[in-house]
Write a protein that holds these residues in place. Structure first.
Motif, short mmCIF file in Angstrom:
data_model
loop_
_atom_site.label_atom_id
_atom_site.label_comp_id
_atom_site.label_asym_id
_atom_site.label_seq_id
_atom_site.Cartn_x
_atom_site.Cartn_y
_atom_site.Cartn_z
N LYS A 297 8.87 -9.90 -6.84
CA LYS A 297 9.90 -9.21 -7.61
C LYS A 297 9.83 -9.56 -9.09
CE LYS A 297 13.01 -10.95 -4.85
NZ LYS A 297 14.26 -11.33 -4.15
N LYS A 298 9.02 -10.55 -9.42
CA LYS A 298 8.91 -11.00 -10.81
C LYS A 298 7.93 -10.18 -11.64
CE LYS A 298 10.07 -15.85 -9.88
NZ LYS A 298 9.64 -17.26 -10.04
N ILE A 299 7.15 -9.32 -10.97
CA ILE A 299 6.11 -8.57 -11.67
C ILE A 299 6.45 -7.08 -11.66
CG2 ILE A 299 3.65 -7.99 -11.74
CD1 ILE A 299 3.07 -10.62 -10.36
N GLU A 300 6.49 -6.48 -12.84
CA GLU A 300 6.74 -5.05 -12.95
C GLU A 300 5.52 -4.25 -12.49
OE1 GLU A 300 9.44 -3.21 -14.07
OE2 GLU A 300 10.60 -5.07 -14.02
N HIS A 301 5.76 -3.09 -11.89
CA HIS A 301 4.68 -2.21 -11.46
C HIS A 301 5.19 -0.77 -11.47
CE1 HIS A 301 6.62 -1.89 -7.53
NE2 HIS A 301 6.73 -3.20 -7.53
N PRO A 302 4.31 0.21 -11.32
CA PRO A 302 4.74 1.62 -11.44
C PRO A 302 5.79 2.06 -10.44
CG PRO A 302 2.35 1.44 -11.62
CD PRO A 302 2.84 0.08 -11.21
N PHE A 303 5.99 1.33 -9.34
CA PHE A 303 6.93 1.77 -8.31
C PHE A 303 8.22 0.95 -8.30
CE2 PHE A 303 2.66 2.93 -7.00
CZ PHE A 303 2.82 4.28 -6.72
N THR A 304 8.42 0.17 -9.36
CA THR A 304 9.64 -0.64 -9.43
C THR A 304 10.89 0.23 -9.36
OG1 THR A 304 8.47 -2.30 -10.76
CG2 THR A 304 10.87 -2.36 -10.78
N GLN A 305 10.85 1.41 -10.03
CA GLN A 305 12.00 2.30 -10.07
C GLN A 305 11.80 3.57 -9.25
OE1 GLN A 305 14.73 1.19 -11.53
NE2 GLN A 305 13.67 -0.64 -12.27
N THR A 306 10.76 3.61 -8.43
CA THR A 306 10.45 4.81 -7.65
C THR A 306 10.88 4.63 -6.20
OG1 THR A 306 8.54 5.27 -9.05
CG2 THR A 306 8.62 6.39 -6.92
N PRO A 307 11.60 5.58 -5.61
CA PRO A 307 12.00 5.45 -4.20
C PRO A 307 10.78 5.42 -3.28
CG PRO A 307 13.25 7.19 -5.30
CD PRO A 307 12.15 6.80 -6.24
N VAL A 308 10.75 4.42 -2.40
CA VAL A 308 9.65 4.25 -1.46
C VAL A 308 10.23 4.00 -0.07
CG1 VAL A 308 7.69 2.80 -0.79
CG2 VAL A 308 8.04 3.37 -3.20
N ASP B 136 0.86 -1.19 0.00
CA ASP B 136 0.00 0.00 0.00
C ASP B 136 0.89 1.24 0.00
OD1 ASP B 136 -2.43 -1.33 0.00
OD2 ASP B 136 -2.54 -1.43 2.18
N VAL B 137 0.91 1.95 -1.12
CA VAL B 137 1.72 3.16 -1.25
C VAL B 137 0.80 4.37 -1.12
CG1 VAL B 137 3.30 4.47 -2.71
CG2 VAL B 137 3.28 1.96 -2.84
N TRP B 138 1.07 5.22 -0.12
CA TRP B 138 0.29 6.44 0.04
C TRP B 138 0.79 7.49 -0.97
CZ3 TRP B 138 1.50 4.00 4.83
CH2 TRP B 138 0.39 3.64 5.60
N MET B 139 -0.12 8.02 -1.73
CA MET B 139 0.26 9.06 -2.67
C MET B 139 -0.87 10.07 -2.78
SD MET B 139 -0.04 6.93 -6.26
CE MET B 139 0.90 8.19 -7.12
N LYS C 140 -0.37 -12.06 -9.75
CA LYS C 140 -0.77 -11.54 -11.06
C LYS C 140 -2.20 -11.01 -11.02
CE LYS C 140 -0.27 -11.03 -15.61
NZ LYS C 140 -1.64 -10.68 -16.02
N LEU C 141 -3.08 -11.71 -10.32
CA LEU C 141 -4.47 -11.28 -10.20
C LEU C 141 -4.56 -9.92 -9.52
CD1 LEU C 141 -6.13 -14.66 -9.13
CD2 LEU C 141 -6.39 -13.51 -11.34
N LEU C 142 -3.80 -9.73 -8.47
CA LEU C 142 -3.81 -8.46 -7.74
C LEU C 142 -3.19 -7.34 -8.58
CD1 LEU C 142 -2.89 -9.85 -4.22
CD2 LEU C 142 -5.04 -8.72 -4.83
N ALA C 143 -2.11 -7.66 -9.29
CA ALA C 143 -1.47 -6.67 -10.16
C ALA C 143 -2.43 -6.23 -11.27
CB ALA C 143 -0.19 -7.23 -10.75
N LYS D 45 -4.63 -3.44 -10.34
CA LYS D 45 -3.91 -2.19 -10.06
C LYS D 45 -3.23 -2.14 -8.69
CE LYS D 45 -5.44 -0.83 -14.04
NZ LYS D 45 -4.54 -0.88 -15.22
N PHE D 46 -3.19 -3.26 -7.99
CA PHE D 46 -2.45 -3.30 -6.73
C PHE D 46 -0.96 -3.45 -7.03
CE2 PHE D 46 -6.72 -4.44 -5.51
CZ PHE D 46 -6.88 -3.81 -4.28
N VAL D 47 -0.12 -3.08 -6.05
CA VAL D 47 1.32 -3.22 -6.20
C VAL D 47 1.73 -4.56 -5.58
CG1 VAL D 47 3.57 -2.25 -5.63
CG2 VAL D 47 1.63 -0.73 -6.07
#
Length: 360
Positions: free
Chosen positions: A321-332, A163-166, A309-312, A315-317
């Motif tokens: 580590k095998k599944i790419e998502h919008p925060f793969t390269q974003t500092p968290v 869960d990423v707060w944004m 995969k179902l959760l991704a 739109k969940f994160v």
């Protein structure tokens, strides 16, 4: 004579109990430890890592035929349906808020009522359940596929998503070029009456203050609340809907999947990552006294494999580590669940004094 008689009597009793044990006859000791043997069988199964683990789980789950899940994610219903379709194991579910789920698990255990097998909750709430000695360590081959923050040392819960707060903004109300780049930018008078926040985000707030520097962070939010006002709403999904309607042009705390889900339905909403970006895992845990441990562990493994995969897709994160998502390269920055528990009183008071009690 009395001493000799006591010795003879003691010897006779020991021989009698040994004979009963060999004959398979029940003893008072065996009856009294029945509960601990059942608990040990759950532990043995949960920590078994033999090559036939999956086959054992499937065979046992077929005999059990069902499992009970307490959860906070609405989306978990889809995963449970997919699990039932794959294994023909029925799931019974009860859903509520994170605190309500935790309290039910604790109160049922204290009342010697053991019906739930798997609990899905935020990391701090499942860490609290771990402190209550309610959760069972699980060893799974799928743990190696997950980010480190998803697998605590005790392995009594595991992260299934992050869960990423944004922030989120209404694209019809706010132009992209006018968006804030930092929290400091929100002190500008142009944000007066434009801001909203979810009313139960004390962990996010406390951790954010620690990242910013407590004095600096509190001064910033005090000024923001005093000069521009921050409206407080209950529920991340509700706050996102208010952004999509334009009632709250810019929300400071929604989960990353909230705007993505409503945007997919045509809503004029976009997410906005203001650094530092705070996050915590959403987790699952096996209960020590699970009545259906084979089915529970099979579901546990399903969530860490097919379920990722179902959760991704929803739109969940994922924590895989095998599944790419919008925060793969974003500092968290991840919130320590144990710290969230220990600091809850302080963080709650800080959030209320700075934000919720001064809401406009």
């Amino acid at each position: 004579m009395a001493s000799n008689f006591r010795q003879i009597h003691k010897t006779f009793c020991l021989v009698f109990l040994a004979v009963l044990s060999l004959s398979g006859a029940p003893t008072l000791w065996a009856q009294s430890t029945e509960g601990s043997k059942a608990a040990a069988s759950v532990a043995e199964l949960a920590t078994y890592t033999g090559a036939d683990r999956q086959a054992r789980l499937i065979a046992g789950a077929k005999k059990e035929g069902t499992l009970t899940v307490y959860h906070v994610y609405p989306a978990l219903s889809k995963v449970m349906a997919a699990f039932t379709q794959k294994y023909d194991i029925k799931t019974k579910a009860w859903r509520a808020g994170s605190e309500a789920v935790l309290q039910r698990v604790i109160s049922e255990a204290r009342g010697n009522k053991f019906e739930v097998d798997i609990v899905q909750n935020n990391a701090p709430e499942n860490e609290a359940a771990s402190r209550e000695k309610l959760l069972q360590e699980v060893r799974s081959v799928f743990h190696q596929d997950l980010i480190p923050q998803a697998v605590p040392a005790h392995k009594e819960w595991v992260g299934i998503t992050v869960d990423v707060w944004m922030a989120a903004y209404n694209t019809g109300k706010i132009k992209k070029e006018d968006l804030p780049k930092t929290y400091e930018d929100l002190l500008s008078p142009k944000w007066k009456g434009q801001l909203g926040i979810e009313g139960n985000n004390h962990a996010w707030f406390g951790a954010l203050m620690a990242q910013m520097g407590e004095d600096k962070g509190l001064a910033l939010f005090n000024n923001m609340a005093a000069n521009n006002g921050i409206s407080v709403r209950k529920g991340h999904s509700l706050l996102t809907m208010l952004v999509s309607s334009g009632e709250v042009p810019l929300a400071l705390t929604v989960y990353s999947w909230n705007p993505e889900q409503v945007k997919a339905k045509g809503a004029p909403v976009e997410g906005l990552a203001l650094q530092p970006l705070m996050a915590q895992p959403s987790t699952i845990a096996l209960l020590k006294k699970s009545p259906n441990p084979h089915a529970a562990l099979l579901f546990y493994e399903f969530l860490l494999s097919d379920g990722q995969k179902l959760l991704a897709d929803d739109k969940f994160v994922p924590t895989s580590k095998k599944i790419e998502h919008p925060f793969t390269q974003t500092p968290v920055k991840y919130i320590d669940p144990a710290m969230a528990i220990d600091m809850q009183a302080k963080w709650t008071k800080m959030f209320e004094d700075t934000v919720t009690k001064r809401a406009k």
